[in-house]
Motif scaffolding. Sequence first.
Motif, PDB file in Angstrom:
ATOM      1  N   ALA A 138       1.832   6.727  -6.801  1.00 40.17           N
ATOM      2  CA  ALA A 138       0.856   7.768  -7.108  1.00 40.17           C
ATOM      3  C   ALA A 138       1.460   9.164  -6.947  1.00 40.17           C
ATOM      4  N   SER A 139       2.461   9.284  -6.059  1.00 41.29           N
ATOM      5  CA  SER A 139       3.143  10.556  -5.848  1.00 41.29           C
ATOM      6  C   SER A 139       4.261  10.791  -6.854  1.00 41.29           C
TER       7      SER A 139
ATOM      8  N   GLU B  43       7.979   6.433  -6.523  1.00 41.52           N
ATOM      9  CA  GLU B  43       8.302   5.018  -6.348  1.00 41.52           C
ATOM     10  C   GLU B  43       9.348   4.622  -7.377  1.00 41.52           C
TER      11      GLU B  43
ATOM     12  N   SER C 108       0.832  -1.208   0.000  1.00 40.99           N
ATOM     13  CA  SER C 108       0.000   0.000   0.000  1.00 40.99           C
ATOM     14  C   SER C 108       0.863   1.253   0.000  1.00 40.99           C
ATOM     15  N   LEU C 109       1.943   1.223   0.764  1.00 40.50           N
ATOM     16  CA  LEU C 109       2.858   2.371   0.780  1.00 40.50           C
ATOM     17  C   LEU C 109       3.538   2.538  -0.573  1.00 40.50           C
TER      18      LEU C 109
ATOM     19  N   ASP D 299       2.230   1.758  -3.415  1.00 44.48           N
ATOM     20  CA  ASP D 299       1.201   2.348  -4.279  1.00 44.48           C
ATOM     21  C   ASP D 299       1.106   3.857  -4.065  1.00 44.48           C
ATOM     22  N   MET D 300       1.181   4.290  -2.794  1.00 39.71           N
ATOM     23  CA  MET D 300       1.131   5.725  -2.512  1.00 39.71           C
ATOM     24  C   MET D 300       2.345   6.445  -3.085  1.00 39.71           C
TER      25      MET D 300
END
Length: 89
Positions: free
Chosen positions: A64-65, A68, A57-58, A60-61
């Motif tokens: 999205a920012s 990654e 989940s992190l 994915d965040m």
Amino acid sequence: MWLESLKSSLPMHLYNVTQVEMTAHVRTSPDKVPRKVTFRITHPNSCSLKYDELDGSLRDMLEASGIEPKEPKAATPVLPGAEQAAAVA
């Protein structure tokens, strides 16, 4: 923003950041204490997050920012003279 004030107070051209350590406080449910997850992102393409559900989940965040780490896309090799041939065609 604080980054703009930091840029004006530090000679940013003298720094080359190669690693960042972050701590995320993640609340998985309203009745639980937030869990701390500390991880590193390292240049050129490394992240210490695991591939379990929470770290996923992190990731994915972060994606999205736009921060990654991803495998670089393979560059298409340019053959000598190919640019000239494309310009003529």
